[in-house]
Design a protein around this motif. Structure first.
Motif, PDB file in Angstrom:
ATOM      1  N   ASN A 138       0.843  -1.196   0.000  1.00 21.69           N
ATOM      2  CA  ASN A 138       0.000   0.000   0.000  1.00 21.69           C
ATOM      3  C   ASN A 138       0.879   1.247   0.000  1.00 21.69           C
ATOM      4  O   ASN A 138       1.923   1.284   0.643  1.00 21.69           O
ATOM      5  CB  ASN A 138      -0.917   0.017   1.217  1.00 21.69           C
ATOM      6  CG  ASN A 138      -1.988  -1.040   1.141  1.00 21.69           C
ATOM      7  OD1 ASN A 138      -2.570  -1.272   0.091  1.00 21.69           O
ATOM      8  ND2 ASN A 138      -2.258  -1.705   2.257  1.00 21.69           N
ATOM      9  N   ARG A 177      -0.700   0.007  -7.747  1.00 20.92           N
ATOM     10  CA  ARG A 177      -1.472  -1.124  -7.219  1.00 20.92           C
ATOM     11  C   ARG A 177      -0.740  -1.762  -6.045  1.00 20.92           C
ATOM     12  O   ARG A 177       0.481  -1.849  -6.038  1.00 20.92           O
ATOM     13  CB  ARG A 177      -1.649  -2.183  -8.299  1.00 20.92           C
ATOM     14  CG  ARG A 177      -2.488  -1.733  -9.464  1.00 20.92           C
ATOM     15  CD  ARG A 177      -2.345  -2.764 -10.578  1.00 20.92           C
ATOM     16  NE  ARG A 177      -3.205  -2.489 -11.696  1.00 20.92           N
ATOM     17  CZ  ARG A 177      -4.408  -3.036 -11.863  1.00 20.92           C
ATOM     18  NH1 ARG A 177      -4.894  -3.866 -10.993  1.00 20.92           N
ATOM     19  NH2 ARG A 177      -5.119  -2.744 -12.929  1.00 20.92           N
ATOM     20  N   GLN A 180      -5.201  -3.666  -5.920  1.00 23.00           N
ATOM     21  CA  GLN A 180      -6.091  -2.540  -5.613  1.00 23.00           C
ATOM     22  C   GLN A 180      -5.372  -1.211  -5.803  1.00 23.00           C
ATOM     23  O   GLN A 180      -4.158  -1.121  -5.633  1.00 23.00           O
ATOM     24  CB  GLN A 180      -6.579  -2.648  -4.170  1.00 23.00           C
ATOM     25  CG  GLN A 180      -7.343  -3.915  -3.898  1.00 23.00           C
ATOM     26  CD  GLN A 180      -7.426  -4.236  -2.419  1.00 23.00           C
ATOM     27  OE1 GLN A 180      -6.511  -3.972  -1.648  1.00 23.00           O
ATOM     28  NE2 GLN A 180      -8.548  -4.824  -2.032  1.00 23.00           N
ATOM     29  N   THR A 181      -6.166  -0.198  -6.121  1.00 22.15           N
ATOM     30  CA  THR A 181      -5.659   1.156  -6.308  1.00 22.15           C
ATOM     31  C   THR A 181      -6.267   2.074  -5.242  1.00 22.15           C
ATOM     32  O   THR A 181      -7.214   1.701  -4.546  1.00 22.15           O
ATOM     33  CB  THR A 181      -6.049   1.695  -7.695  1.00 22.15           C
ATOM     34  OG1 THR A 181      -7.481   1.800  -7.756  1.00 22.15           O
ATOM     35  CG2 THR A 181      -5.535   0.798  -8.812  1.00 22.15           C
ATOM     36  N   MET A 219      -9.950   2.476  -5.831  1.00 22.56           N
ATOM     37  CA  MET A 219     -10.765   1.374  -5.303  1.00 22.56           C
ATOM     38  C   MET A 219     -10.989   1.522  -3.800  1.00 22.56           C
ATOM     39  O   MET A 219     -12.092   1.269  -3.299  1.00 22.56           O
ATOM     40  CB  MET A 219     -10.099   0.031  -5.602  1.00 22.56           C
ATOM     41  CG  MET A 219     -10.108  -0.324  -7.072  1.00 22.56           C
ATOM     42  SD  MET A 219      -9.111  -1.811  -7.350  1.00 22.56           S
ATOM     43  CE  MET A 219      -9.023  -1.796  -9.130  1.00 22.56           C
ATOM     44  N   MET A 220      -9.961   1.955  -3.085  1.00 21.51           N
ATOM     45  CA  MET A 220     -10.105   2.140  -1.635  1.00 21.51           C
ATOM     46  C   MET A 220     -11.063   3.274  -1.321  1.00 21.51           C
ATOM     47  O   MET A 220     -11.908   3.156  -0.435  1.00 21.51           O
ATOM     48  CB  MET A 220      -8.742   2.359  -1.001  1.00 21.51           C
ATOM     49  CG  MET A 220      -7.893   1.125  -1.054  1.00 21.51           C
ATOM     50  SD  MET A 220      -6.311   1.369  -0.259  1.00 21.51           S
ATOM     51  CE  MET A 220      -5.581  -0.231  -0.569  1.00 21.51           C
ATOM     52  N   MET A 233     -14.569   2.040  -2.080  1.00 20.55           N
ATOM     53  CA  MET A 233     -15.046   1.073  -1.090  1.00 20.55           C
ATOM     54  C   MET A 233     -15.603   1.776   0.154  1.00 20.55           C
ATOM     55  O   MET A 233     -16.581   1.324   0.742  1.00 20.55           O
ATOM     56  CB  MET A 233     -13.908   0.136  -0.677  1.00 20.55           C
ATOM     57  CG  MET A 233     -14.269  -0.826   0.434  1.00 20.55           C
ATOM     58  SD  MET A 233     -12.918  -1.931   0.877  1.00 20.55           S
ATOM     59  CE  MET A 233     -11.708  -0.807   1.538  1.00 20.55           C
ATOM     60  N   ASP A 263      -9.038  -5.293  -9.779  1.00 19.05           N
ATOM     61  CA  ASP A 263      -8.136  -5.906  -8.804  1.00 19.05           C
ATOM     62  C   ASP A 263      -7.992  -7.394  -9.119  1.00 19.05           C
ATOM     63  O   ASP A 263      -8.554  -7.888 -10.107  1.00 19.05           O
ATOM     64  CB  ASP A 263      -8.612  -5.645  -7.373  1.00 19.05           C
ATOM     65  CG  ASP A 263      -9.935  -6.295  -7.022  1.00 19.05           C
ATOM     66  OD1 ASP A 263     -10.403  -7.188  -7.756  1.00 19.05           O
ATOM     67  OD2 ASP A 263     -10.511  -5.908  -5.982  1.00 19.05           O
ATOM     68  N   ARG A 274     -12.615  -7.001  -9.683  1.00 26.82           N
ATOM     69  CA  ARG A 274     -13.529  -5.904  -9.352  1.00 26.82           C
ATOM     70  C   ARG A 274     -12.951  -4.559  -9.744  1.00 26.82           C
ATOM     71  O   ARG A 274     -11.778  -4.292  -9.499  1.00 26.82           O
ATOM     72  CB  ARG A 274     -13.818  -5.898  -7.854  1.00 26.82           C
ATOM     73  CG  ARG A 274     -14.462  -7.162  -7.345  1.00 26.82           C
ATOM     74  CD  ARG A 274     -14.558  -7.157  -5.852  1.00 26.82           C
ATOM     75  NE  ARG A 274     -13.186  -7.032  -5.316  1.00 26.82           N
ATOM     76  CZ  ARG A 274     -12.883  -7.047  -4.034  1.00 26.82           C
ATOM     77  NH1 ARG A 274     -13.827  -7.162  -3.132  1.00 26.82           N
ATOM     78  NH2 ARG A 274     -11.636  -6.947  -3.631  1.00 26.82           N
ATOM     79  N   THR A 275     -13.792  -3.710 -10.314  1.00 26.28           N
ATOM     80  CA  THR A 275     -13.424  -2.317 -10.575  1.00 26.28           C
ATOM     81  C   THR A 275     -13.778  -1.489  -9.337  1.00 26.28           C
ATOM     82  O   THR A 275     -14.445  -1.969  -8.423  1.00 26.28           O
ATOM     83  CB  THR A 275     -14.215  -1.760 -11.771  1.00 26.28           C
ATOM     84  OG1 THR A 275     -15.610  -1.772 -11.421  1.00 26.28           O
ATOM     85  CG2 THR A 275     -13.963  -2.545 -13.045  1.00 26.28           C
ATOM     86  N   ALA A 276     -13.375  -0.238  -9.357  1.00 26.57           N
ATOM     87  CA  ALA A 276     -13.741   0.671  -8.263  1.00 26.57           C
ATOM     88  C   ALA A 276     -15.263   0.798  -8.171  1.00 26.57           C
ATOM     89  O   ALA A 276     -15.835   0.822  -7.076  1.00 26.57           O
ATOM     90  CB  ALA A 276     -13.099   2.040  -8.475  1.00 26.57           C
ATOM     91  N   VAL A 315     -16.720  -2.245  -6.471  1.00 26.63           N
ATOM     92  CA  VAL A 315     -16.458  -2.187  -5.032  1.00 26.63           C
ATOM     93  C   VAL A 315     -17.440  -1.229  -4.355  1.00 26.63           C
ATOM     94  O   VAL A 315     -17.996  -1.527  -3.295  1.00 26.63           O
ATOM     95  CB  VAL A 315     -14.991  -1.765  -4.764  1.00 26.63           C
ATOM     96  CG1 VAL A 315     -14.753  -1.476  -3.305  1.00 26.63           C
ATOM     97  CG2 VAL A 315     -14.029  -2.828  -5.266  1.00 26.63           C
TER      98      VAL A 315
END
Length: 187
Positions: free
Chosen positions: A98, A126, A131-132, A135-136, A139, A160, A164-166, A169
């Motif tokens: 991260n 990523r 994940q980017t 995406m976080m 979420m 991811d 899953r795309t953003a 999520v």
């Protein structure tokens, strides 16, 4: 104790006509103090600790850099100070990969995210799960963070390692405002 350390570091790093011996903390302790200063926003200590030998890009036992700690704790001034001292604000952590930008997205720290983007951090970096930061932010329903990341060039079409795309999520979490921001193209 911190006052003594600050005075000792200042005395050791300033040119003086007559230098008096000063007891400094060990190099290991100075490094730990830098991690603490970054986390707590102690911009008065950060330059002194770095001049005293602490590494602005070192990782603590958990694999976090001072920049990651400053970003995750919403310490913009500390982040600025670290960057000015040569810290790589974009370096991922050792554990999950991260970045500080991902931490800012997770926490919803918009000013920190803006500073990291200004520093040139990769908006599409990523982690080890693919994940980017987008995406976080998606979420957690962080609409302002999503807007900022998209404006900086975040790719809403990235997936991811679970496919899953953003947008997907955000949909699982029921964040309609974020789903709307991400639009139909990011399925």
């Amino acid at each position: 104790m911190l006052g003594f350390i600050m005075a000792a570091l200042a005395a050791a790093s300033s040119p003086a006509a007559e230098v008096q011996p000063v007891a400094l903390p060990t190099p290991e302790r100075r490094q730990e103090l830098l991690f603490d200063a970054a986390r707590e926003g102690r911009v008065d200590l950060i330059p002194l600790l770095i001049r005293g030998g602490a590494d602005a890009n070192a990782m603590n036992a958990r694999g976090f850099t001072p920049a990651i700690l400053a970003a995750y704790n919403d310490q913009v001034a500390a982040l600025d100070t670290l960057i000015a001292a040569g810290a790589d604000a974009c370096r991922p952590d050792r554990g999950q990969g991260n970045t500080a930008l991902m931490g800012a997205a997770f926490k919803g720290a918009d000013a920190v995210a803006a500073r990291l983007l200004k520093a040139g951090c990769d908006v599409n970096a990523r982690n080890k799960a693919g994940q980017t930061a987008l995406m976080m932010a998606a979420m957690l329903g962080r609409a302002e963070q999503v807007r900022m990341l998209l404006a900086a060039g975040a790719d809403a079409g990235l997936v991811d390692f679970e496919g899953r795309t953003a947008r997907a999520v955000a949909a699982v979490q029921g964040h309609q405002a974020v789903i709307d921001l991400l639009g139909e193209t990011a399925r």
